[in-house]
Each structure stands twice: as C-alpha cells, then as structure tokens.
Design a protein around this motif. Structure first.
Motif, PDB file in Angstrom:
ATOM      1  N   PHE A  44       1.085  -1.346  -0.081  1.00 17.23           N
ATOM      2  CA  PHE A  44       0.103   0.094   0.171  1.00 17.23           C
ATOM      3  C   PHE A  44       0.850   1.336  -0.059  1.00 17.23           C
ATOM      4  CE2 PHE A  44       0.918  -0.894   4.428  1.00 17.23           C
ATOM      5  CZ  PHE A  44       1.041   0.406   4.759  1.00 17.23           C
ATOM      6  N   TYR A  45       2.143   1.254   0.214  1.00 18.99           N
ATOM      7  CA  TYR A  45       3.043   2.197   0.366  1.00 18.99           C
ATOM      8  C   TYR A  45       4.528   1.908  -0.057  1.00 18.99           C
ATOM      9  CZ  TYR A  45       6.104   5.582   2.446  1.00 18.99           C
ATOM     10  OH  TYR A  45       7.056   6.455   3.026  1.00 18.99           O
ATOM     11  N   ILE A  46       5.179   2.713  -0.812  1.00 20.65           N
ATOM     12  CA  ILE A  46       6.477   2.571  -1.186  1.00 20.65           C
ATOM     13  C   ILE A  46       7.298   3.711  -0.836  1.00 20.65           C
ATOM     14  CG2 ILE A  46       8.373   2.148  -2.979  1.00 20.65           C
ATOM     15  CD1 ILE A  46       6.073   0.694  -4.729  1.00 20.65           C
ATOM     16  N   SER A  47       8.436   3.570  -0.153  1.00 24.54           N
ATOM     17  CA  SER A  47       9.414   4.521  -0.013  1.00 24.54           C
ATOM     18  C   SER A  47      10.717   4.154  -0.445  1.00 24.54           C
ATOM     19  CB  SER A  47       9.763   4.722   1.663  1.00 24.54           C
ATOM     20  OG  SER A  47      10.688   5.666   1.905  1.00 24.54           O
ATOM     21  N   HIS A  48      11.022   5.079  -1.752  1.00 25.56           N
ATOM     22  CA  HIS A  48      12.017   4.698  -2.456  1.00 25.56           C
ATOM     23  C   HIS A  48      13.130   5.743  -2.320  1.00 25.56           C
ATOM     24  CE1 HIS A  48      14.452   3.891  -6.380  1.00 25.56           C
ATOM     25  NE2 HIS A  48      14.092   5.218  -6.405  1.00 25.56           N
ATOM     26  N   TYR A  49      14.180   5.461  -2.338  1.00 26.38           N
ATOM     27  CA  TYR A  49      15.327   6.488  -2.034  1.00 26.38           C
ATOM     28  C   TYR A  49      16.514   5.959  -3.212  1.00 26.38           C
ATOM     29  CZ  TYR A  49      19.302   9.244  -0.225  1.00 26.38           C
ATOM     30  OH  TYR A  49      20.118  10.199   0.249  1.00 26.38           O
ATOM     31  N   GLY A  50      16.666   6.837  -4.250  1.00 20.75           N
ATOM     32  CA  GLY A  50      17.249   6.421  -5.265  1.00 20.75           C
ATOM     33  C   GLY A  50      18.505   7.578  -5.514  1.00 20.75           C
ATOM     34  N   ARG A  51      19.529   7.144  -6.375  1.00 18.23           N
ATOM     35  CA  ARG A  51      20.517   7.977  -6.681  1.00 18.23           C
ATOM     36  C   ARG A  51      20.463   8.411  -8.024  1.00 18.23           C
ATOM     37  NH1 ARG A  51      26.292   7.896  -8.106  1.00 18.23           N
ATOM     38  NH2 ARG A  51      27.569   9.172  -6.968  1.00 18.23           N
ATOM     39  N   HIS A  52      21.091   9.614  -8.382  1.00 21.71           N
ATOM     40  CA  HIS A  52      20.755  10.130  -9.683  1.00 21.71           C
ATOM     41  C   HIS A  52      21.258   8.897 -10.798  1.00 21.71           C
ATOM     42  CE1 HIS A  52      25.175  10.616 -10.279  1.00 21.71           C
ATOM     43  NE2 HIS A  52      25.266  11.068  -9.183  1.00 21.71           N
ATOM     44  N   GLY A  53      20.793   9.043 -11.974  1.00 17.55           N
ATOM     45  CA  GLY A  53      21.115   8.242 -13.015  1.00 17.55           C
ATOM     46  C   GLY A  53      22.697   8.173 -13.604  1.00 17.55           C
ATOM     47  N   SER A  54      22.996   7.471 -14.430  1.00 19.64           N
ATOM     48  CA  SER A  54      24.354   7.762 -15.092  1.00 19.64           C
ATOM     49  C   SER A  54      24.511   9.196 -15.641  1.00 19.64           C
ATOM     50  CB  SER A  54      24.471   6.913 -16.360  1.00 19.64           C
ATOM     51  OG  SER A  54      24.526   5.470 -15.818  1.00 19.64           O
ATOM     52  N   ARG A  55      25.709   9.628 -15.135  1.00 16.57           N
ATOM     53  CA  ARG A  55      26.060  11.225 -15.364  1.00 16.57           C
ATOM     54  C   ARG A  55      27.396  11.309 -16.217  1.00 16.57           C
ATOM     55  NH1 ARG A  55      30.232  12.021 -12.231  1.00 16.57           N
ATOM     56  NH2 ARG A  55      30.310  11.115 -10.251  1.00 16.57           N
ATOM     57  N   TRP A  56      27.547  12.181 -16.842  1.00 16.36           N
ATOM     58  CA  TRP A  56      28.885  12.818 -17.262  1.00 16.36           C
ATOM     59  C   TRP A  56      29.732  12.812 -16.212  1.00 16.36           C
ATOM     60  CZ3 TRP A  56      29.015  12.006 -22.444  1.00 16.36           C
ATOM     61  CH2 TRP A  56      28.189  12.210 -23.177  1.00 16.36           C
ATOM     62  N   GLU A  61      37.649  18.998 -17.135  1.00 18.96           N
ATOM     63  CA  GLU A  61      39.128  18.350 -16.938  1.00 18.96           C
ATOM     64  C   GLU A  61      39.295  17.149 -16.791  1.00 18.96           C
ATOM     65  OE1 GLU A  61      38.240  22.557 -15.973  1.00 18.96           O
ATOM     66  OE2 GLU A  61      37.582  20.659 -14.688  1.00 18.96           O
ATOM     67  N   ARG A  62      38.483  16.306 -16.525  1.00 17.19           N
ATOM     68  CA  ARG A  62      38.491  14.865 -16.302  1.00 17.19           C
ATOM     69  C   ARG A  62      38.925  14.305 -17.851  1.00 17.19           C
ATOM     70  NH1 ARG A  62      39.231  15.598 -11.623  1.00 17.19           N
ATOM     71  NH2 ARG A  62      37.670  15.256  -9.900  1.00 17.19           N
ATOM     72  N   TYR A  63      38.146  14.861 -18.702  1.00 16.54           N
ATOM     73  CA  TYR A  63      38.367  14.413 -19.978  1.00 16.54           C
ATOM     74  C   TYR A  63      39.657  15.087 -20.552  1.00 16.54           C
ATOM     75  CZ  TYR A  63      33.484  13.087 -19.804  1.00 16.54           C
ATOM     76  OH  TYR A  63      32.020  12.629 -19.384  1.00 16.54           O
ATOM     77  N   THR A  64      39.732  16.261 -20.606  1.00 19.78           N
ATOM     78  CA  THR A  64      40.753  17.325 -21.170  1.00 19.78           C
ATOM     79  C   THR A  64      42.179  17.037 -20.713  1.00 19.78           C
ATOM     80  OG1 THR A  64      40.670  18.894 -19.716  1.00 19.78           O
ATOM     81  CG2 THR A  64      39.270  19.026 -21.876  1.00 19.78           C
ATOM     82  N   VAL A  93      34.726  10.982 -27.628  1.00 18.72           N
ATOM     83  CA  VAL A  93      34.060  11.020 -26.402  1.00 18.72           C
ATOM     84  C   VAL A  93      33.953  12.471 -26.074  1.00 18.72           C
ATOM     85  CG1 VAL A  93      34.258  10.627 -24.000  1.00 18.72           C
ATOM     86  CG2 VAL A  93      34.563   9.012 -25.680  1.00 18.72           C
ATOM     87  N   TRP A  94      35.040  13.183 -26.052  1.00 15.24           N
ATOM     88  CA  TRP A  94      35.329  14.876 -25.659  1.00 15.24           C
ATOM     89  C   TRP A  94      34.146  15.522 -26.646  1.00 15.24           C
ATOM     90  CZ3 TRP A  94      35.162  17.938 -22.115  1.00 15.24           C
ATOM     91  CH2 TRP A  94      35.413  19.328 -22.434  1.00 15.24           C
ATOM     92  N   GLU A  95      33.894  15.201 -27.861  1.00 12.86           N
ATOM     93  CA  GLU A  95      32.963  16.038 -28.776  1.00 12.86           C
ATOM     94  C   GLU A  95      31.637  15.935 -28.180  1.00 12.86           C
ATOM     95  OE1 GLU A  95      33.159  14.984 -32.946  1.00 12.86           O
ATOM     96  OE2 GLU A  95      35.295  15.139 -32.874  1.00 12.86           O
ATOM     97  N   ASP A  96      31.274  14.695 -27.687  1.00 11.74           N
ATOM     98  CA  ASP A  96      30.044  14.339 -27.197  1.00 11.74           C
ATOM     99  C   ASP A  96      29.815  15.010 -25.646  1.00 11.74           C
ATOM    100  OD1 ASP A  96      27.477  13.337 -27.601  1.00 11.74           O
ATOM    101  OD2 ASP A  96      28.093  11.303 -26.142  1.00 11.74           O
ATOM    102  N   ALA A  97      30.807  14.770 -24.794  1.00 11.06           N
ATOM    103  CA  ALA A  97      30.902  15.364 -23.356  1.00 11.06           C
ATOM    104  C   ALA A  97      30.976  16.699 -23.306  1.00 11.06           C
ATOM    105  CB  ALA A  97      32.072  14.568 -22.492  1.00 11.06           C
ATOM    106  N   ARG A  98      31.561  17.593 -24.151  1.00 12.24           N
ATOM    107  CA  ARG A  98      31.713  19.085 -24.008  1.00 12.24           C
ATOM    108  C   ARG A  98      30.400  19.721 -23.383  1.00 12.24           C
ATOM    109  NH1 ARG A  98      35.139  21.844 -28.300  1.00 12.24           N
ATOM    110  NH2 ARG A  98      35.932  19.669 -28.502  1.00 12.24           N
ATOM    111  N   GLY A  99      30.756  20.459 -22.030  1.00 10.45           N
ATOM    112  CA  GLY A  99      29.790  21.281 -21.798  1.00 10.45           C
ATOM    113  C   GLY A  99      28.558  20.505 -20.844  1.00 10.45           C
ATOM    114  N   CYS A 100      28.980  18.982 -20.668  1.00 10.07           N
ATOM    115  CA  CYS A 100      27.729  18.393 -20.010  1.00 10.07           C
ATOM    116  C   CYS A 100      28.355  17.690 -18.648  1.00 10.07           C
ATOM    117  CB  CYS A 100      27.523  17.153 -20.969  1.00 10.07           C
ATOM    118  SG  CYS A 100      26.568  17.492 -22.434  1.00 10.07           S
ATOM    119  N   SER A 101      29.516  18.202 -18.408  1.00  6.80           N
ATOM    120  CA  SER A 101      30.111  17.484 -17.016  1.00  6.80           C
ATOM    121  C   SER A 101      28.977  17.588 -15.760  1.00  6.80           C
ATOM    122  CB  SER A 101      31.372  18.453 -16.727  1.00  6.80           C
ATOM    123  OG  SER A 101      32.173  18.283 -17.662  1.00  6.80           O
ATOM    124  N   GLY A 102      28.815  16.495 -15.106  1.00  2.00           N
ATOM    125  CA  GLY A 102      28.017  16.515 -14.319  1.00  2.00           C
ATOM    126  C   GLY A 102      26.751  16.389 -14.201  1.00  2.00           C
TER     127      GLY A 102
END
Length: 196
Positions: A44-56, A61-64, A93-102
């Motif tokens: 009758f009730y759900i308490s769900h604690y989740g983490r964010h999904g996959s991220r950049w 700097e991790r890329y560059t 990868v960097w072309e795709d990731a640029r500006g998306c960090s985090g």
C-alpha cells in the motif's frame, strides 16, 4: 549515500571490465523476479531512495587532462597504433561530453524511467487511480532531473496520479546529509577527525 563493497581475491577475478569502473559502472537492470508480499498482505506504500542516474564525469578537466597526455605523445610520435586509436576515440568522447560535465546522460534518463516502470508493474496496488506521489530531490540538477524522469514515467503509465516534485535546500539534511566531521575532513585531513 555510501556503498561499502568488500571483495575476496577470488571474487575480484570475476569482475568484468565494466564492473571495475566503480561509480562509473552503469546500473544494470535487475532480474525480473521480485519478492512478493507475504500471504494475506497487499502493498500500500513505497518509500524509494534513489541516486541520480548515469552522468557525465564531474568536470571537463577529467576529459581534457587525459586528452592532453595523448595529444602530447602524438606530437612527439610517442603513440603506438593502439595509442593512436585510443586518442581518436577520446576526441570523439570529448565532442559528445563537452559542456555536459556532471549532468545526467540519456542512459541516466532511461535508467530512472525503467525503475519507475518496474515499480509500477510490480506494485500496481500502490499506483491505483489517483494515488499521491510525493517526490523530493536534492538540489543537484542531475538528481532533480532523475526525479523528474522517474515521476514523468509514472504519470505516463497512470495520468490520474497526483505527483508533487520538490528540490529545496530545506530537504538536504535528510536527502544528502554531510556530517560536520565529513566537511572538516574534506577541508583538512582525516587526522582532523575526533579520535584520530
């Protein structure tokens, strides 16, 4: 949120390369079997604690930094054919990731939508008719987006649901609490902790 994993020497040998990626290992969908409610009981009730999904990765700097190493070696002809191939792939990868960090990735969006769908189908009693869903997130954009993707999928499955989404600083103490000792540890060293 903390995850403690222990491995024996034997269990380490069965990790896939992907699993060795630690926090960068993409969440695998669990098997479709779930534990039913005990006989005579109904969810009758759900308490769900989740983490964010996959991220950049968290910073550009991790890329560059890695790309700079490969570019420097390339300039002085210090790369093997495999190194040249890796360098080209890093640039893609960097072309795709640029500006998306985090930020959350399309995979992260899909993960949360799929978690919501599994929850909806496994526990339909909880999501009947105009049930109320109170969703709260930390103030991190990737977490708020994860919450949004999750609850959006629930609404697609049952448009009559009443869903409230909130991401306020007032909830951070219980959603993403950081102990003062942990803050001091980040600023100073672990020696600063009481008893150390």
């Amino acid at each position: 949120m903390y995850l403690l994993c222990t491995f024996t020497a034997r269990s380490q040998s069965v990790l896939t390369p992907e699993q060795a990626g630690s926090i960068y290992y993409a969440y695998p969908a669990p098997p479709s079997v779930h534990t039913p409610a005990p006989a005579g009981y109904e969810p009758f009730y759900i308490s769900h604690y989740g983490r964010h999904g996959s991220r950049w990765m968290t910073a550009d700097e991790r890329y560059t930094e890695v790309i700079c190493v490969f570019d420097s070696l390339y300039q002085c002809s210090g790369l093997t054919p495999l190194g040249m191939d890796v360098r080209q792939r890093l640039h893609k990868v960097w072309e795709d990731a640029r500006g998306c960090s985090g930020s959350i990735t399309p995979l992260g969006e899909r993960q949360h939508r799929e978690i919501a769908e599994r929850m909806y189908h496994n526990f339909p009693q909880v999501f009947r008719e105009d049930a109320f869903v109170d969703a709260r997130s930390s103030t991190s954009l990737r977490c708020a987006m994860s919450m949004s993707y999750f609850t959006e999928r629930l609404k697609e499955l049952n448009p009559a649901l009443h869903v409230e989404r909130r991401a306020y600083h007032r909830y951070m103490d219980y959603i993403a609490y950081t102990a003062p000792e942990g803050e001091r540890c980040q600023i100073g060293t672990w020696h600063d902790l009481p008893g150390r």
